[in-house]
Design a protein around this motif. Structure first.
Motif, PDB file in Angstrom:
ATOM      1  N   PHE A 192       0.829  -1.206   0.000  1.00 38.16           N
ATOM      2  CA  PHE A 192       0.000   0.000   0.000  1.00 38.16           C
ATOM      3  C   PHE A 192       0.867   1.262   0.000  1.00 38.16           C
ATOM      4  N   GLY A 193       0.558   2.177  -0.922  1.00 39.53           N
ATOM      5  CA  GLY A 193       1.251   3.453  -0.987  1.00 39.53           C
ATOM      6  C   GLY A 193       2.428   3.493  -1.938  1.00 39.53           C
ATOM      7  N   TYR A 194       2.922   2.314  -2.346  1.00 38.61           N
ATOM      8  CA  TYR A 194       4.104   2.283  -3.202  1.00 38.61           C
ATOM      9  C   TYR A 194       3.766   2.143  -4.687  1.00 38.61           C
ATOM     10  N   MET A 195       2.519   1.764  -5.011  1.00 34.85           N
ATOM     11  CA  MET A 195       2.101   1.639  -6.404  1.00 34.85           C
ATOM     12  C   MET A 195       0.645   2.074  -6.535  1.00 34.85           C
ATOM     13  N   PRO A 196       0.339   3.328  -6.170  1.00 34.37           N
ATOM     14  CA  PRO A 196      -1.049   3.798  -6.194  1.00 34.37           C
ATOM     15  C   PRO A 196      -1.560   3.981  -7.621  1.00 34.37           C
ATOM     16  N   PRO A 197      -2.879   3.985  -7.817  1.00 29.21           N
ATOM     17  CA  PRO A 197      -3.438   4.077  -9.169  1.00 29.21           C
ATOM     18  C   PRO A 197      -3.330   5.452  -9.805  1.00 29.21           C
ATOM     19  N   VAL A 198      -3.238   6.516  -9.019  1.00 24.47           N
ATOM     20  CA  VAL A 198      -3.259   7.871  -9.584  1.00 24.47           C
ATOM     21  C   VAL A 198      -1.937   8.595  -9.370  1.00 24.47           C
ATOM     22  N   LYS A 199      -1.467   8.655  -8.149  1.00 25.47           N
ATOM     23  CA  LYS A 199      -0.246   9.388  -7.837  1.00 25.47           C
ATOM     24  C   LYS A 199       0.985   8.700  -8.435  1.00 25.47           C
ATOM     25  N   GLU A 200       2.091   9.439  -8.469  1.00 22.80           N
ATOM     26  CA  GLU A 200       3.338   8.924  -9.029  1.00 22.80           C
ATOM     27  C   GLU A 200       4.469   9.056  -8.007  1.00 22.80           C
ATOM     28  N   PRO A 201       4.434   8.273  -6.927  1.00 24.26           N
ATOM     29  CA  PRO A 201       5.539   8.322  -5.971  1.00 24.26           C
ATOM     30  C   PRO A 201       6.795   7.734  -6.611  1.00 24.26           C
ATOM     31  N   PRO A 202       7.976   8.043  -6.089  1.00 24.10           N
ATOM     32  CA  PRO A 202       9.222   7.544  -6.697  1.00 24.10           C
ATOM     33  C   PRO A 202       9.351   6.027  -6.699  1.00 24.10           C
ATOM     34  N   SER A 203       8.563   5.337  -5.893  1.00 24.98           N
ATOM     35  CA  SER A 203       8.643   3.873  -5.850  1.00 24.98           C
ATOM     36  C   SER A 203       7.832   3.208  -6.960  1.00 24.98           C
ATOM     37  N   LYS A 204       6.916   3.935  -7.572  1.00 21.06           N
ATOM     38  CA  LYS A 204       5.975   3.321  -8.515  1.00 21.06           C
ATOM     39  C   LYS A 204       6.647   2.855  -9.802  1.00 21.06           C
ATOM     40  N   LYS A 205       7.461   3.706 -10.406  1.00 24.50           N
ATOM     41  CA  LYS A 205       8.073   3.356 -11.690  1.00 24.50           C
ATOM     42  C   LYS A 205       8.972   2.130 -11.595  1.00 24.50           C
ATOM     43  N   PRO A 206       9.915   2.048 -10.632  1.00 27.72           N
ATOM     44  CA  PRO A 206      10.748   0.841 -10.568  1.00 27.72           C
ATOM     45  C   PRO A 206       9.953  -0.413 -10.214  1.00 27.72           C
ATOM     46  N   LEU A 207       8.886  -0.269  -9.423  1.00 28.70           N
ATOM     47  CA  LEU A 207       8.096  -1.438  -9.057  1.00 28.70           C
ATOM     48  C   LEU A 207       7.339  -1.984 -10.263  1.00 28.70           C
ATOM     49  N   ILE A 208       6.744  -1.106 -11.059  1.00 28.71           N
ATOM     50  CA  ILE A 208       6.052  -1.559 -12.266  1.00 28.71           C
ATOM     51  C   ILE A 208       7.061  -2.120 -13.270  1.00 28.71           C
ATOM     52  N   THR A 209       8.243  -1.527 -13.330  1.00 25.54           N
ATOM     53  CA  THR A 209       9.296  -2.058 -14.202  1.00 25.54           C
ATOM     54  C   THR A 209       9.641  -3.493 -13.823  1.00 25.54           C
ATOM     55  N   LEU A 210       9.738  -3.765 -12.538  1.00 23.77           N
ATOM     56  CA  LEU A 210      10.033  -5.124 -12.082  1.00 23.77           C
ATOM     57  C   LEU A 210       8.896  -6.081 -12.440  1.00 23.77           C
ATOM     58  N   LEU A 211       7.658  -5.641 -12.277  1.00 25.41           N
ATOM     59  CA  LEU A 211       6.527  -6.499 -12.617  1.00 25.41           C
ATOM     60  C   LEU A 211       6.495  -6.820 -14.107  1.00 25.41           C
ATOM     61  N   LYS A 212       6.958  -5.891 -14.931  1.00 24.13           N
ATOM     62  CA  LYS A 212       6.931  -6.095 -16.377  1.00 24.13           C
ATOM     63  C   LYS A 212       8.138  -6.883 -16.887  1.00 24.13           C
ATOM     64  N   GLN A 213       9.314  -6.665 -16.302  1.00 23.95           N
ATOM     65  CA  GLN A 213      10.543  -7.181 -16.895  1.00 23.95           C
ATOM     66  C   GLN A 213      11.291  -8.212 -16.055  1.00 23.95           C
ATOM     67  N   ALA A 214      11.058  -8.241 -14.744  1.00 17.91           N
ATOM     68  CA  ALA A 214      11.911  -9.039 -13.867  1.00 17.91           C
ATOM     69  C   ALA A 214      11.872 -10.524 -14.191  1.00 17.91           C
ATOM     70  N   ARG A 215      10.727 -11.039 -14.643  1.00 20.55           N
ATOM     71  CA  ARG A 215      10.615 -12.475 -14.919  1.00 20.55           C
ATOM     72  C   ARG A 215      11.602 -12.922 -15.990  1.00 20.55           C
ATOM     73  N   ALA A 216      11.922 -12.035 -16.923  1.00 18.44           N
ATOM     74  CA  ALA A 216      12.859 -12.400 -17.983  1.00 18.44           C
ATOM     75  C   ALA A 216      14.266 -12.614 -17.440  1.00 18.44           C
ATOM     76  N   PHE A 217      14.560 -12.036 -16.275  1.00 18.93           N
ATOM     77  CA  PHE A 217      15.877 -12.174 -15.661  1.00 18.93           C
ATOM     78  C   PHE A 217      15.856 -13.168 -14.501  1.00 18.93           C
ATOM     79  N   GLY A 218      14.753 -13.898 -14.350  1.00 18.58           N
ATOM     80  CA  GLY A 218      14.668 -14.898 -13.297  1.00 18.58           C
ATOM     81  C   GLY A 218      14.387 -14.329 -11.926  1.00 18.58           C
ATOM     82  N   ILE A 219      13.762 -13.160 -11.856  1.00 21.41           N
ATOM     83  CA  ILE A 219      13.466 -12.528 -10.576  1.00 21.41           C
ATOM     84  C   ILE A 219      11.961 -12.558 -10.342  1.00 21.41           C
ATOM     85  N   GLY A 220      11.541 -13.169  -9.252  1.00 19.96           N
ATOM     86  CA  GLY A 220      10.132 -13.210  -8.892  1.00 19.96           C
ATOM     87  C   GLY A 220       9.773 -12.032  -8.009  1.00 19.96           C
ATOM     88  N   VAL A 221       8.554 -11.552  -8.138  1.00 17.10           N
ATOM     89  CA  VAL A 221       8.066 -10.438  -7.326  1.00 17.10           C
ATOM     90  C   VAL A 221       6.786 -10.880  -6.626  1.00 17.10           C
TER      91      VAL A 221
END
Length: 262
Positions: A68-97
């Motif tokens: 909660f608070g790190y990937m909100p639907p409207v706001k853009e906190p500094p944690s949101k972009k890297p977290l969504i990046t991990l959800l989109k790309q991390a599996r290709a590098f063998g990293i589970g989230v």
């Protein structure tokens, strides 16, 4: 700054290559301090990830208890972009989230639609259920299950029951967790953490030696405090929450599955 260097490689393995679990607690920090540290940690993980080779094997797991608070639907906190990046790309590098929350309505749908495995418990509000259904509808695996079916399945869940939706399975399934007894000791304080870490040498970068386990007296002291606390009724099950996992695909391809946008 003092303390253990924020080097992801050394946090995951000792110098001898032995895997290790690194736990970060931010319960004692203010909201701004928590956001600062979590954002810095996520960006370090993204930077480390991009130095790795692609693989279909699980290399590491990032687990966040209450996102909660790190990937909100409207706001853009500094944690949101890297977290969504991990959800989109991390599996290709063998990293589970693995993400856990009690309020899925507070999560961005772009992140939810990139989650491959869902464990959905009882949802208290219609808004939470609608957000979960919105995210699941965007998954390729949901093509055979309409919204009405998923809605009824989630609504009919009982205590300790969860709906499992996996992109590698043909349809969702319901399972029940086993009973668990807990004294509900609550979060550890900084003093308790010091007791548990007594006798352990702090890691010092990539060359850190494997630390020795905490001394038995320290563990005994903490256990005694827990048993002296007034026990409560056995827990009826885990907290109602939605937990999501982004894992490497079962196929040999390291390219993540692209979710539908309609």
């Amino acid at each position: 700054m003092t303390g253990v260097p924020l080097e992801i490689g050394s946090l995951l393995h000792t110098r001898e290559g032995k895997p290790r679990a690194s736990i970060f607690t931010v319960s004692h920090l203010s909201d701004n301090e928590r956001m600062f540290f979590i954002s810095m940690l996520l960006n370090e993980i993204v930077s480390w990830m991009r130095l790795q080779t692609g693989t279909s094997s699980l290399r590491a797991i990032l687990y966040i208890d209450e996102v909660f608070g790190y990937m909100p639907p409207v706001k853009e906190p500094p944690s949101k972009k890297p977290l969504i990046t991990l959800l989109k790309q991390a599996r290709a590098f063998g990293i589970g989230v693995v993400l856990a929350t009690q309020n899925p309505v507070d999560l961005d749908y772009k992140g939810l639609s990139n989650i491959g495995t869902w464990f959905i418990g009882r949802l208290q509000t219609q808004r939470d259920k609608d957000r979960v259904l919105e995210g699941m509808e965007r998954l390729e695996s949901a093509s055979g299950c309409d919204r009405e079916f998923l809605d009824k399945a989630i609504t009919s869940l009982k205590k300790r029951e969860f709906l499992l939706n996996n992109i590698h399975e043909n349809s969702p399934s319901v399972f029940t967790t086993r009973w668990a007894m807990s004294y509900l000791r609550g979060p550890l304080s900084r003093e308790h953490i010091k007791i548990l870490m007594e006798g352990r040498a702090p890691a010092s970068g990539a060359g850190a030696e494997t630390s020795e386990p905490a001394s038995m007296p320290a563990l005994t002291t903490l256990a005694k405090e827990a048993t002296e606390a007034t026990p409560t009724e056995p827990a009826t099950g885990p907290a109602e929450q939605i937990s999501a996992t982004s894992v490497p695909p079962a196929a040999t391809s390291a390219t993540p599955t692209t979710p539908r946008t309609s």
